[in-house]
Design an enzyme around this catalytic site. Sequence first.
Site, PDB file in Angstrom:
ATOM      1  N   GLU A 175       0.831  -1.208   0.000  1.00  0.00           N
ATOM      2  CA  GLU A 175       0.000   0.000   0.000  1.00  0.00           C
ATOM      3  C   GLU A 175       0.860   1.249   0.000  1.00  0.00           C
ATOM      4  OE1 GLU A 175      -2.974  -0.144  -1.330  1.00  0.00           O
ATOM      5  OE2 GLU A 175      -3.607  -1.524   0.255  1.00  0.00           O
ATOM      6  N   HIS A 176       0.562   2.131  -0.965  1.00  0.00           N
ATOM      7  CA  HIS A 176       1.276   3.402  -1.149  1.00  0.00           C
ATOM      8  C   HIS A 176       2.739   3.180  -1.542  1.00  0.00           C
ATOM      9  CE1 HIS A 176      -1.795   6.398   0.288  1.00  0.00           C
ATOM     10  NE2 HIS A 176      -2.317   5.270   0.725  1.00  0.00           N
ATOM     11  N   GLY A 211     -12.475   2.609  -2.235  1.00  0.00           N
ATOM     12  CA  GLY A 211     -11.081   2.188  -2.349  1.00  0.00           C
ATOM     13  C   GLY A 211     -10.923   0.990  -3.262  1.00  0.00           C
ATOM     14  N   SER A 239     -12.853   2.449  -8.597  1.00  0.00           N
ATOM     15  CA  SER A 239     -13.872   2.709  -9.618  1.00  0.00           C
ATOM     16  C   SER A 239     -13.417   3.851 -10.535  1.00  0.00           C
ATOM     17  CB  SER A 239     -15.204   3.077  -8.954  1.00  0.00           C
ATOM     18  OG  SER A 239     -15.039   4.196  -8.108  1.00  0.00           O
ATOM     19  N   ASP A 281      -3.483   1.273 -10.005  1.00  0.00           N
ATOM     20  CA  ASP A 281      -4.888   1.034 -10.329  1.00  0.00           C
ATOM     21  C   ASP A 281      -5.103   0.860 -11.826  1.00  0.00           C
ATOM     22  OD1 ASP A 281      -5.024   1.488  -7.641  1.00  0.00           O
ATOM     23  OD2 ASP A 281      -5.914   3.481  -7.807  1.00  0.00           O
ATOM     24  N   LYS A 311     -11.292   9.922  -3.121  1.00  0.00           N
ATOM     25  CA  LYS A 311      -9.944  10.439  -3.325  1.00  0.00           C
ATOM     26  C   LYS A 311      -9.917  11.829  -3.958  1.00  0.00           C
ATOM     27  CE  LYS A 311      -7.775   7.642  -5.648  1.00  0.00           C
ATOM     28  NZ  LYS A 311      -7.117   6.841  -6.575  1.00  0.00           N
ATOM     29  N   TYR A 341      -4.699  12.177   1.055  1.00  0.00           N
ATOM     30  CA  TYR A 341      -3.963  11.258   0.175  1.00  0.00           C
ATOM     31  C   TYR A 341      -2.687  11.940  -0.339  1.00  0.00           C
ATOM     32  CZ  TYR A 341      -2.515   8.168  -3.484  1.00  0.00           C
ATOM     33  OH  TYR A 341      -1.739   7.342  -4.253  1.00  0.00           O
TER      34      TYR A 341
HETATM   35  C1  GLA Z   1      -4.684   4.850  -4.591  1.00  0.00           C
HETATM   36  C2  GLA Z   1      -3.754   5.252  -5.727  1.00  0.00           C
HETATM   37  C3  GLA Z   1      -2.766   4.120  -6.012  1.00  0.00           C
HETATM   38  C4  GLA Z   1      -2.047   3.692  -4.742  1.00  0.00           C
HETATM   39  C5  GLA Z   1      -3.054   3.406  -3.642  1.00  0.00           C
HETATM   40  C6  GLA Z   1      -2.397   3.101  -2.323  1.00  0.00           C
HETATM   41  O1  GLA Z   1      -5.501   3.804  -4.986  1.00  0.00           O
HETATM   42  O2  GLA Z   1      -4.485   5.541  -6.889  1.00  0.00           O
HETATM   43  O3  GLA Z   1      -1.875   4.524  -7.016  1.00  0.00           O
HETATM   44  O4  GLA Z   1      -1.122   4.671  -4.369  1.00  0.00           O
HETATM   45  O5  GLA Z   1      -3.949   4.490  -3.443  1.00  0.00           O
HETATM   46  O6  GLA Z   1      -1.665   1.935  -2.395  1.00  0.00           O
END
Ligand code: GLA
Length: 451
Positions: free
Chosen positions: A32-33, A124, A127, A171, A215, A223
């Site tokens: 994650e991230h 999360g 979409s 994503d 987001k 974020y």
């Molecule tokens: C969002 C961002 C991704 C990634 C995740 C966290 O979904 O679009 O690129 O950074 O958060 O892992």
Amino acid sequence: MSEAIIKAFSDTFGTKPSFLVTAPGRINLIGEHTDYNGFPVLPISIPYSITAAGRPRRDATVRIANLNRLYTSHSFEIAYDIPRLQEGHWANYVKAAAHSLTHIYGDLKGMDILFHGTIPVSAGLSSSSALVIASALLILTANGLSIEPIDLAELMAEGERYVGTQGGGMDQAICLLGRKDHAVRIDFFPLRFSYVPFPAGYSVVVAHSLVRAAKTENALFLYNRRPAECRLATAIINAVYQLDPPINRLGNLPGKPQFLSVLREPAAFVLETFKRESYTLTDIAGITGETGDEIIDRYLMTRDGIPMPVPPEGFFIRQRAHHIFSEALRVDRSCNALNDNDIDSFGELMNESHESCDSLYGISTPELNLLVMIMRKNGASGARLTGAGFGGCAVALVRDGLIDRLIDRIRADYYGDYIQKRSPGLSETLADTGALFTVKPSDGASVRYLP
Ligand code: GLA
């Protein structure tokens, strides 16, 4: 469902569509991230998607409609500069795709599009990227063009910044590269991927915390602050170790011979490097030799040239870097565990990842922590938040035979006990989000021509 979309297209635009595009949502299993830091991720595509029917037009107009009336119809012209609508408007994601494709191909023909989405929004589950990828495939197909999935993923990761988030590339990549029965290990800068078998006889249970993780709305600043803190960590590392040439993201550090152990012993490295619990602008300036204004300009600007507010509690740079380095190692270990079908180890890594997302990266919520606990107590091999955090969904890896019991417990203990009794402030209901479901990995995006 395709029939309903085709019919709605004909009813809306008075003619038949020529093709259908499907772009799935995703669950990130671990990592994650890490993506924007140049470290790997391990997501799966899920069988909830954006499906759209399209038909090319002779002019440059794009007309979009949605089976869900909440998403109002809109039209715009494809041009070099396409003006954005207000933040959070769904048409911005279609525009993001059109905008970046025009910058590659010049003049493009427009089209009529009827969308239908089954991915819970602000959950999360990506979409928004699915909408961007679907739009890109629609516009390419309408113009007789095609791009290799990996190149399109890279292009759209950049393209989606049009809406204002400074996301990484996970994503868009998983949306295009997903494969049934597999997780996909994705590496960045440059984008690369490999398939990792998803354990047979297991599924992922997904449960929405009912805290919205939009987001481009409430969570946008939260974020974007995380990539900014990682940029600050990079600047401090460059200054402390006088790196020449400097690294431009944390993921470049383990490539330097003297830092090979960073991933194995992240705690020691971050304590040694980041002496403070939290950093003010003055603290950072004292280390990097830049002025406060230079720091703001270089690391803390949004896409629109607006400086991000400096948090009064300072930047938690040591903790952020600690999460990123340890999470990178967990992704590696997870791939090995899944390749060896070692579910216990993989589950443990998911649990550790959640703890790190919560205590070091600061992206969990009390609701997600509770969901994860309920999942672990009731049969999950591992459980964690998924995606950007600040709300959205928790996911659990579960043996198929244990799914029903787990879902019953989540209904009773979370949506029953907790939400109804203790959190009346949460206005959404499970029925609003539609997000308590079970999935196995599915295929990535596709285009189908209609007769
Ligand atoms: C969002 C961002 C991704 C990634 C995740 C966290 O979904 O679009 O690129 O950074 O958060 O892992």
